[in-house]
Write a protein that holds these residues in place. Sequence first.
Motif, PDB file in Angstrom:
ATOM      1  N   ALA A  19       0.515  -1.206  -0.014  1.00 31.69           N
ATOM      2  CA  ALA A  19       0.030   0.102  -0.021  1.00 31.69           C
ATOM      3  C   ALA A  19       0.842   1.380   0.065  1.00 31.69           C
ATOM      4  CB  ALA A  19      -0.793  -0.167   1.367  1.00 31.69           C
ATOM      5  N   TRP A  20       0.979   2.180  -0.786  1.00 30.97           N
ATOM      6  CA  TRP A  20       1.832   3.224  -0.695  1.00 30.97           C
ATOM      7  C   TRP A  20       1.062   4.686  -1.552  1.00 30.97           C
ATOM      8  CZ3 TRP A  20       6.095   2.631  -5.465  1.00 30.97           C
ATOM      9  CH2 TRP A  20       7.103   1.613  -5.224  1.00 30.97           C
ATOM     10  N   VAL A  21       0.465   5.800  -0.823  1.00 32.04           N
ATOM     11  CA  VAL A  21      -0.309   7.016  -1.401  1.00 32.04           C
ATOM     12  C   VAL A  21       0.819   7.797  -1.550  1.00 32.04           C
ATOM     13  CG1 VAL A  21      -1.545   6.493   0.360  1.00 32.04           C
ATOM     14  CG2 VAL A  21       0.228   7.245   1.147  1.00 32.04           C
ATOM     15  N   VAL A  22       0.266   8.982  -2.180  1.00 30.91           N
ATOM     16  CA  VAL A  22       1.487  10.203  -2.447  1.00 30.91           C
ATOM     17  C   VAL A  22       0.811  11.022  -1.908  1.00 30.91           C
ATOM     18  CG1 VAL A  22       1.937  11.007  -4.191  1.00 30.91           C
ATOM     19  CG2 VAL A  22       2.060   9.356  -4.576  1.00 30.91           C
ATOM     20  N   VAL A  23       1.501  12.433  -0.986  1.00 30.38           N
ATOM     21  CA  VAL A  23       1.176  12.641  -1.256  1.00 30.38           C
ATOM     22  C   VAL A  23       2.527  14.223  -0.837  1.00 30.38           C
ATOM     23  CG1 VAL A  23       0.372  14.770   1.016  1.00 30.38           C
ATOM     24  CG2 VAL A  23       0.155  11.681   0.963  1.00 30.38           C
ATOM     25  N   ASP A  24       1.626  15.235  -1.566  1.00 26.75           N
ATOM     26  CA  ASP A  24       2.229  16.971  -2.219  1.00 26.75           C
ATOM     27  C   ASP A  24       3.927  15.515  -3.210  1.00 26.75           C
ATOM     28  OD1 ASP A  24       0.797  18.194  -0.552  1.00 26.75           O
ATOM     29  OD2 ASP A  24       2.469  18.149   0.498  1.00 26.75           O
ATOM     30  N   VAL A  27       6.041   9.473  -2.106  1.00 26.88           N
ATOM     31  CA  VAL A  27       5.552   8.669  -1.947  1.00 26.88           C
ATOM     32  C   VAL A  27       5.781   7.945  -0.569  1.00 26.88           C
ATOM     33  CG1 VAL A  27       5.347   5.962  -3.460  1.00 26.88           C
ATOM     34  CG2 VAL A  27       5.805   8.449  -4.045  1.00 26.88           C
ATOM     35  N   TYR A  28       4.499   7.398  -0.455  1.00 29.07           N
ATOM     36  CA  TYR A  28       5.203   6.463   1.761  1.00 29.07           C
ATOM     37  C   TYR A  28       5.087   5.000   1.256  1.00 29.07           C
ATOM     38  CZ  TYR A  28       5.602  11.792   2.494  1.00 29.07           C
ATOM     39  OH  TYR A  28       5.810  12.864   3.132  1.00 29.07           O
ATOM     40  N   ASP A  29       5.097   4.310   1.768  1.00 26.69           N
ATOM     41  CA  ASP A  29       4.670   2.728   1.660  1.00 26.69           C
ATOM     42  C   ASP A  29       3.766   2.779   3.587  1.00 26.69           C
ATOM     43  OD1 ASP A  29       4.358  -0.001   2.607  1.00 26.69           O
ATOM     44  OD2 ASP A  29       6.564  -0.350   1.723  1.00 26.69           O
ATOM     45  N   VAL A  30       2.645   2.499   2.818  1.00 26.42           N
ATOM     46  CA  VAL A  30       1.572   2.781   3.974  1.00 26.42           C
ATOM     47  C   VAL A  30       1.713   0.983   4.730  1.00 26.42           C
ATOM     48  CG1 VAL A  30       0.808   5.544   3.951  1.00 26.42           C
ATOM     49  CG2 VAL A  30      -0.310   2.973   3.151  1.00 26.42           C
ATOM     50  N   LYS A  67       6.031  13.120  12.330  1.00 28.99           N
ATOM     51  CA  LYS A  67       5.718  12.534  12.839  1.00 28.99           C
ATOM     52  C   LYS A  67       5.599  10.784  12.148  1.00 28.99           C
ATOM     53  CE  LYS A  67       4.292  10.250  17.646  1.00 28.99           C
ATOM     54  NZ  LYS A  67       3.276  10.300  18.304  1.00 28.99           N
ATOM     55  N   GLN A  68       4.363  10.961  11.788  1.00 24.65           N
ATOM     56  CA  GLN A  68       3.888   9.582  11.368  1.00 24.65           C
ATOM     57  C   GLN A  68       4.969   9.181  10.259  1.00 24.65           C
ATOM     58  OE1 GLN A  68       2.849   7.303  12.975  1.00 24.65           O
ATOM     59  NE2 GLN A  68       2.379   8.489  14.410  1.00 24.65           N
ATOM     60  N   GLY A  69       4.627  10.255   8.871  1.00 28.98           N
ATOM     61  CA  GLY A  69       5.170   9.936   7.723  1.00 28.98           C
ATOM     62  C   GLY A  69       6.009   9.875   7.199  1.00 28.98           C
ATOM     63  N   LYS A  70       7.765  10.534   7.609  1.00 34.55           N
ATOM     64  CA  LYS A  70       9.107  10.674   7.705  1.00 34.55           C
ATOM     65  C   LYS A  70       9.502   9.031   6.791  1.00 34.55           C
ATOM     66  CE  LYS A  70      12.493  13.846   8.551  1.00 34.55           C
ATOM     67  NZ  LYS A  70      13.399  14.889   9.303  1.00 34.55           N
ATOM     68  N   PRO A  71       9.060   8.786   8.358  1.00 32.25           N
ATOM     69  CA  PRO A  71       9.316   7.076   8.509  1.00 32.25           C
ATOM     70  C   PRO A  71       9.295   6.202   7.009  1.00 32.25           C
ATOM     71  CG  PRO A  71       8.519   7.080  10.611  1.00 32.25           C
ATOM     72  CD  PRO A  71       8.386   8.608   9.788  1.00 32.25           C
ATOM     73  N   LEU A  72       7.461   6.660   6.518  1.00 29.10           N
ATOM     74  CA  LEU A  72       6.992   5.639   5.803  1.00 29.10           C
ATOM     75  C   LEU A  72       7.744   6.106   4.690  1.00 29.10           C
ATOM     76  CD1 LEU A  72       3.947   5.644   7.332  1.00 29.10           C
ATOM     77  CD2 LEU A  72       5.632   3.518   7.490  1.00 29.10           C
ATOM     78  N   LYS A  73       8.279   7.573   4.180  1.00 29.94           N
ATOM     79  CA  LYS A  73       8.717   7.978   3.454  1.00 29.94           C
ATOM     80  C   LYS A  73       9.493   6.863   2.403  1.00 29.94           C
ATOM     81  CE  LYS A  73      10.542  11.861   0.425  1.00 29.94           C
ATOM     82  NZ  LYS A  73      11.002  13.180   0.480  1.00 29.94           N
ATOM     83  N   ILE A  74       9.852   6.770   0.834  1.00 25.83           N
ATOM     84  CA  ILE A  74      10.273   5.556   0.173  1.00 25.83           C
ATOM     85  C   ILE A  74      10.724   6.709  -0.552  1.00 25.83           C
ATOM     86  CG2 ILE A  74       9.366   4.217   1.363  1.00 25.83           C
ATOM     87  CD1 ILE A  74       8.025   3.000  -1.738  1.00 25.83           C
ATOM     88  N   GLY A  75      10.395   7.273  -1.816  1.00 22.84           N
ATOM     89  CA  GLY A  75      10.421   8.526  -2.541  1.00 22.84           C
ATOM     90  C   GLY A  75       9.739   9.623  -3.544  1.00 22.84           C
ATOM     91  N   GLN A  76       9.487   9.763  -4.094  1.00 26.16           N
ATOM     92  CA  GLN A  76       8.373  10.644  -5.028  1.00 26.16           C
ATOM     93  C   GLN A  76       8.295  10.549  -6.751  1.00 26.16           C
ATOM     94  OE1 GLN A  76      11.840  14.266  -4.983  1.00 26.16           O
ATOM     95  NE2 GLN A  76      12.451  13.439  -6.814  1.00 26.16           N
TER      96      GLN A  76
END
Length: 83
Positions: A19-24, A27-30, A67-76
């Motif tokens: 599960a990946w989401v994109v914010v701004d 890319v975040y692997d959630v 807090k939550q997003g930074k560790p889940l970020k995998i790229g752009q």
Amino acid sequence: MSKVFDAEEVKKHASEKSAWVVVDGQVYDVTDFLDDHPGGKKILLRNCGKDATDAFWSYHSEKVMEKQGKPLKIGQVKEGSKL
């Protein structure tokens, strides 16, 4: 340097298995966060594989992203990619 993903790659990650989401444009692997998300995993899964920027900022602050997003970020997302 951050890994760059095209839209087609991001779209493949829209399930509980990946599960990946994109914010701004980021890319975040959630995947591992699904069961811990305070709003439940359904809302995350509904926004996986696509740009969730508007949905994310409707309910979250910059503090949550830090807090939550930074560790889940995998790229752009690759510039010019349409999600």
